[in-house]
Design a protein around this motif. Structure first.
Motif, PDB file in Angstrom:
ATOM      1  N   ARG A  37       0.794  -1.227   0.000  1.00  0.00           N
ATOM      2  CA  ARG A  37       0.000   0.000   0.000  1.00  0.00           C
ATOM      3  C   ARG A  37       0.830   1.283   0.000  1.00  0.00           C
ATOM      4  NH1 ARG A  37      -4.914  -0.360   4.156  1.00  0.00           N
ATOM      5  NH2 ARG A  37      -5.748   1.163   2.685  1.00  0.00           N
ATOM      6  N   HIS A  38       2.100   1.189   0.313  1.00  0.00           N
ATOM      7  CA  HIS A  38       2.918   2.391   0.429  1.00  0.00           C
ATOM      8  C   HIS A  38       3.469   2.811  -0.937  1.00  0.00           C
ATOM      9  CE1 HIS A  38       2.552   1.902   4.723  1.00  0.00           C
ATOM     10  NE2 HIS A  38       3.009   0.659   4.627  1.00  0.00           N
ATOM     11  N   CYS A  93       6.911   4.769  -9.327  1.00  0.00           N
ATOM     12  CA  CYS A  93       5.576   4.309  -9.718  1.00  0.00           C
ATOM     13  C   CYS A  93       4.530   5.381  -9.434  1.00  0.00           C
ATOM     14  CB  CYS A  93       5.195   3.031  -8.971  1.00  0.00           C
ATOM     15  SG  CYS A  93       6.286   1.634  -9.330  1.00  0.00           S
ATOM     16  N   ALA A  94       3.640   5.597 -10.390  1.00  0.00           N
ATOM     17  CA  ALA A  94       2.590   6.595 -10.223  1.00  0.00           C
ATOM     18  C   ALA A  94       1.446   6.079  -9.363  1.00  0.00           C
ATOM     19  CB  ALA A  94       2.060   7.028 -11.585  1.00  0.00           C
ATOM     20  N   GLN A  95       1.288   4.758  -9.272  1.00  0.00           N
ATOM     21  CA  GLN A  95       0.191   4.157  -8.514  1.00  0.00           C
ATOM     22  C   GLN A  95       0.727   3.470  -7.259  1.00  0.00           C
ATOM     23  OE1 GLN A  95      -3.288   2.651 -11.040  1.00  0.00           O
ATOM     24  NE2 GLN A  95      -1.534   1.684 -12.014  1.00  0.00           N
ATOM     25  N   ASN A  96      -0.159   3.318  -6.258  1.00  0.00           N
ATOM     26  CA  ASN A  96       0.133   2.465  -5.112  1.00  0.00           C
ATOM     27  C   ASN A  96      -0.918   1.356  -5.041  1.00  0.00           C
ATOM     28  OD1 ASN A  96      -2.196   3.561  -3.941  1.00  0.00           O
ATOM     29  ND2 ASN A  96      -1.057   5.042  -2.703  1.00  0.00           N
ATOM     30  N   GLY A  97      -0.826   0.539  -4.025  1.00  0.00           N
ATOM     31  CA  GLY A  97      -1.744  -0.589  -3.923  1.00  0.00           C
ATOM     32  C   GLY A  97      -3.198  -0.177  -3.825  1.00  0.00           C
ATOM     33  N   PRO A 123      -2.407  -2.213   7.259  1.00  0.00           N
ATOM     34  CA  PRO A 123      -1.727  -0.955   6.917  1.00  0.00           C
ATOM     35  C   PRO A 123      -0.723  -1.103   5.774  1.00  0.00           C
ATOM     36  CG  PRO A 123      -1.854  -1.203   9.299  1.00  0.00           C
ATOM     37  CD  PRO A 123      -2.332  -2.494   8.714  1.00  0.00           C
ATOM     38  N   ASP A 124      -0.141  -2.298   5.620  1.00  0.00           N
ATOM     39  CA  ASP A 124       0.922  -2.476   4.625  1.00  0.00           C
ATOM     40  C   ASP A 124       0.463  -3.067   3.303  1.00  0.00           C
ATOM     41  OD1 ASP A 124       2.959  -1.459   6.284  1.00  0.00           O
ATOM     42  OD2 ASP A 124       3.075  -3.366   7.339  1.00  0.00           O
ATOM     43  N   PHE A 125      -0.613  -3.840   3.287  1.00  0.00           N
ATOM     44  CA  PHE A 125      -1.030  -4.447   2.019  1.00  0.00           C
ATOM     45  C   PHE A 125      -2.533  -4.730   1.999  1.00  0.00           C
ATOM     46  CE2 PHE A 125      -0.167  -8.175   4.620  1.00  0.00           C
ATOM     47  CZ  PHE A 125      -1.128  -9.101   4.240  1.00  0.00           C
ATOM     48  N   LEU A 126      -3.040  -4.900   0.770  1.00  0.00           N
ATOM     49  CA  LEU A 126      -4.425  -5.274   0.518  1.00  0.00           C
ATOM     50  C   LEU A 126      -4.449  -6.614  -0.185  1.00  0.00           C
ATOM     51  CD1 LEU A 126      -5.843  -1.925  -0.941  1.00  0.00           C
ATOM     52  CD2 LEU A 126      -6.252  -2.843   1.354  1.00  0.00           C
TER      53      LEU A 126
END
Length: 203
Positions: A146-147, A152-156, A178-181
């Motif tokens: 998610r960070h 990169c223009a995108q995040n998770g 908080p760190d990933f989806l």
């Protein structure tokens, strides 16, 4: 803009395991959660683009009759082939998304830590291609950091928002930290078969 192949060349020139998939507890736990979120014990045909050195691939291979893996980097492909050597039902190719999308249908497409390396336009193409490639009861599993990722223009969050917006499917699983989806979408709102008996691994 999508990251160039040079980015991944530099990563794999520096290390056979540039994201520490083999050694970090965070990565092992995330793989375990990914496999635990799959409601089916076994899938017929799985596609995993951006397989890197094959750590997740080795686990997916235990849950399917056929597994196709791809990666843009030649060294990653060689590493994954060594990691999964001897598994006749696994094929590993060098390819770039979305241009080299494979033919055929899959009942599971695993998009793990790949979306933010593409720009929004290419990511939307990947989603469209995934939809066209799914079997009638096919599913998409996505898992992303998610960070912000350098370059990169995108995040998770951006990647999963596009999936939610563009996949006309049922989301059966949503795991958020908080760190990933981690999300699992399926064409039909099926649930786990409570009468299914456990099969030991055939791999």
């Amino acid at each position: 803009m999508s990251l160039s192949s040079d980015y991944f060349e530099r990563m794999f020139d520096a290390s056979d395991d540039p994201w520490s998939f083999r050694t970090r507890w965070y990565e092992k736990r995330k793989r375990d959660l990914t496999l635990a979120c799959l409601p089916k014990q076994r899938y017929q045909r799985i596609f995993e683009p951006a397989c890197a050195n094959g750590e997740l691939s080795a686990l997916l291979a235990q849950r399917c009759d056929a597994l196709l893996c791809q990666d843009i980097n030649h060294k990653a492909v060689d590493l994954a082939r060594r990691r999964l050597a001897g598994l006749a039902h696994v094929r590993i190719e060098q390819a770039r998304m979305p241009a080299d999308w494979p033919e055929g249908t899959f009942d599971l497409i695993v998009l793990s830590e790949v979306g933010y390396f593409l720009d929004a336009r290419e990511w939307h193409l990947v989603i469209e291609q995934a939809l066209r490639s799914l079997s009638n009861d096919g599913a998409v599993l996505a898992c992303h950091w998610r960070h912000p990722v350098e370059g990169c223009a995108q995040n998770g969050d951006d990647v999963h928002a596009a999936l939610a917006d563009r996949l006309p499917m049922h989301r059966l699983v949503r795991h958020e930290e908080p760190d990933f989806l981690l999300d699992y979408w399926c064409r039909s709102p099926t649930t786990i078969d409570l009468g299914e008996t456990f099969e030991s691994s055939r791999v």
